[in-house]
Design a protein around this motif. Structure first.
Motif, short mmCIF file in Angstrom:
data_model
loop_
_atom_site.label_atom_id
_atom_site.label_comp_id
_atom_site.label_asym_id
_atom_site.label_seq_id
_atom_site.Cartn_x
_atom_site.Cartn_y
_atom_site.Cartn_z
N UNK A 63 -2.04 4.51 4.54
CA UNK A 63 -1.36 3.41 5.21
C UNK A 63 -1.14 2.30 4.19
N UNK A 64 -0.05 1.58 4.34
CA UNK A 64 0.22 0.48 3.43
C UNK A 64 1.58 -0.12 3.69
N UNK A 65 2.15 -0.70 2.65
CA UNK A 65 3.49 -1.29 2.76
C UNK A 65 4.31 -0.93 1.53
N UNK A 66 5.59 -0.84 1.75
CA UNK A 66 6.54 -0.49 0.68
C UNK A 66 6.18 0.82 -0.02
N UNK A 67 5.68 1.79 0.74
CA UNK A 67 5.28 3.08 0.16
C UNK A 67 6.52 3.91 -0.17
#
Length: 90
Positions: A63-67
């Motif tokens: 999970x994260x952002x801008x992957x």
């Protein structure tokens, strides 16, 4: 002794890497911005906030952002972006 136990012992005796003998994934991280996953079985799901990668033993969830996915090859995947959570699901 289980088959897995015998294989681990054999790997130790022959000085072979356990990830090769046991068909385990190898994950190499650079901070929380890059992860190289080797010996995977394919991509289950991909969005800029979630990457799910199939492993022999289940799945790896990132999970994260801008992957983003890069370096897509049969044996390895490069995940880049800001990773906030990494977990294994059997």
């Amino acid at each position: 002794m289980s088959k897995k136990g015998r294989m681990q012992r054999l790997a130790g005796l022959l000085e072979l890497p356990q990830d090769i003998v046991l068909d385990l994934p190898r994950m190499t991280m650079l901070g929380n911005i890059q992860m190289l996953v080797e010996n995977h079985k394919g991509i289950i799901e991909y969005t800029p906030e979630l990457v799910r990668i199939r492993l022999k033993q289940g799945e790896l969830v990132i999970n994260g952002s801008d992957l983003v996915l890069g370096n897509l090859q049969v044996e390895q995947i490069l995940v880049e972006g800001t990773m906030s959570e990494i977990r294994f699901n059997p």
